[in-house]
Structures are given as C-alpha cells and as structure tokens.
Motif scaffolding. Sequence first.
Motif, short mmCIF file in Angstrom:
data_model
loop_
_atom_site.label_atom_id
_atom_site.label_comp_id
_atom_site.label_asym_id
_atom_site.label_seq_id
_atom_site.Cartn_x
_atom_site.Cartn_y
_atom_site.Cartn_z
N VAL A 131 16.03 -22.69 10.93
CA VAL A 131 14.92 -23.63 10.80
C VAL A 131 13.80 -23.19 11.74
CG1 VAL A 131 14.21 -26.04 10.96
CG2 VAL A 131 16.59 -25.48 10.36
N LEU A 159 13.09 -23.03 5.38
CA LEU A 159 13.07 -24.39 5.92
C LEU A 159 12.20 -24.43 7.17
CD1 LEU A 159 14.00 -27.29 5.91
CD2 LEU A 159 16.10 -26.58 7.07
N ASP A 190 10.59 -23.29 -0.86
CA ASP A 190 10.76 -23.49 0.58
C ASP A 190 10.36 -24.92 0.95
OD1 ASP A 190 11.46 -20.88 0.61
OD2 ASP A 190 9.65 -20.14 1.60
N ARG A 191 11.05 -25.47 1.93
CA ARG A 191 10.85 -26.88 2.28
C ARG A 191 10.14 -27.04 3.62
NH1 ARG A 191 15.86 -30.75 1.32
NH2 ARG A 191 14.11 -32.19 1.57
N ILE A 193 9.55 -30.23 6.34
CA ILE A 193 9.95 -31.60 6.68
C ILE A 193 9.18 -32.04 7.92
CG2 ILE A 193 11.85 -33.13 7.31
CD1 ILE A 193 13.74 -31.25 5.88
N GLU A 205 16.03 -37.09 6.44
CA GLU A 205 15.76 -36.01 5.48
C GLU A 205 16.25 -34.68 6.02
OE1 GLU A 205 12.05 -33.95 3.00
OE2 GLU A 205 11.67 -35.64 4.35
N LEU A 206 16.04 -34.44 7.30
CA LEU A 206 16.49 -33.18 7.89
C LEU A 206 18.01 -33.13 7.94
CD1 LEU A 206 15.98 -30.49 9.18
CD2 LEU A 206 15.52 -31.64 11.37
N GLU A 208 20.08 -34.56 5.91
CA GLU A 208 20.56 -34.34 4.55
C GLU A 208 20.41 -32.87 4.15
OE1 GLU A 208 21.81 -34.42 0.61
OE2 GLU A 208 22.31 -35.63 2.38
N THR A 209 19.30 -32.27 4.53
CA THR A 209 19.10 -30.84 4.25
C THR A 209 20.13 -30.00 4.99
OG1 THR A 209 16.72 -31.22 3.94
CG2 THR A 209 17.43 -28.96 4.33
N GLN A 212 23.44 -30.08 3.20
CA GLN A 212 23.46 -29.25 2.02
C GLN A 212 23.64 -27.77 2.37
OE1 GLN A 212 19.89 -30.15 -0.16
NE2 GLN A 212 20.40 -32.31 -0.38
N VAL A 213 22.84 -27.28 3.32
CA VAL A 213 22.88 -25.85 3.62
C VAL A 213 24.16 -25.45 4.34
CG1 VAL A 213 20.36 -25.67 3.65
CG2 VAL A 213 21.60 -26.08 5.79
#
Length: 216
Positions: A131, A159, A190-191, A193, A205-206, A208-209, A212-213
Amino acid sequence: MESGVSDSSRSAGEAPAPADKLEIQSADIVCLAVRPDQYPPSDLPEIAFAGRSNVGKSSLLNLLTGRRQLARVSSSPGKTRTINFYLVNDRFRIVDLPGYGYASISREITGSWGKMMEDYFRSRPNLKAAVLLVDSRHEPTPQDIQMYEYMKYYGFGGLVVMTKADKLTRRELARQQEEIRKALSMDPGDRIIPVSSLKRTGKEELLETMRQVLGL
C-alpha cells in the motif's frame, strides 16, 4: 486461530461478527529487521505499507489495529529506519516499511533504506500486497511516483491510501483523487482509499480491501 470472537467468549445475546468482515482484535510487534535473515518466517501472509516520512503511516496503522501506541507517532520525520513486522490476529502480518524523502536524512542512510525495501520485495514470497500512502493535500512527490512504479514492477502496486483526508472538502478530495491517479499513472482497476486517522473515516473500506488481498 480465527479472527472473529468465539462463541464461548461472546456475551449472551450479542450478534456474531459477519464471517466476511476483518476485525483486528490483536496486534503486536514481533520483529524489527534490516536484513532478510532477520525477517520472521514466511509462514503468514503479509501486507506492506510504504510512504514518505511524516505522511501519517504510524497514525494509520494505529487506527487500523485499534492500538494507540502500536506504531510510535513521531514529530521527527525519518525516525523509522527498520522494517517493522506486526503480527495481527495470529493470522497475518502488517509490515511497516521505512519512510523516504526527508531532506535532512543523509544520502547514505536513504540509500540503505532503499536496499532494505528492495531486499524485502525481492525475497518475501508471502507478501500479498503493498500500500502506498500519499498526503491528500499535496501532489505525489517524485519519490512517491518512483515508489509506486517500484511496487508495480514487483507486482504489488494497485492500492493507494490518501492520508489526512479530513483536511479537504468532498469536492477537493474528489479532484485530488483524479490528480493523484494521473500523477501515478494508475490503471483503471487500481484503488484509491481516502482515510482520516483523526475522523476515523475510510478504515472499514481499507480493512475490507486488506481482507480481500490477504485471502482471509
């Protein structure tokens, strides 16, 4: 060990946490390293956080983990000179990479930081994502751009977290997101946040990301 609260320890009538939600219940520093032979075993997935000095990385890690003093917040930029490994929920690690771009730090030390990060990216098979933190109030620096390109070269880009998002209005934040995308040449997938450690926004939100990763 599961990250959710066990049935035996949950209070009567308390609803269980959603199975697909990451909740950080424990976090402790387990290793400070400068060389690969000092890293902990590569037996758990890891997610690394990088950013320039004083971008708010320590405050962000404290927000995510719910620990005020997990990562020490310093008024002296460039203080972190090791790779710091934090064990989270006994299931994965958060890795705090040394800050970069502070002018008063000697070129020799800055070079050693670069080698530390390169060694880590090259030698860590359990690294799942990286990140990049950028200050929402400013354009990405040349070092930010270089770091993002570096992450993508090793397959860990995609990210970005905009720190100190509370300093901007919604309109300013939306405009700044587009500027950051352009400056970093981010791909459509690409995200970005926006996160405010002060207002505690963007945390879920972070998380949750991260879930996932990390494949949790």
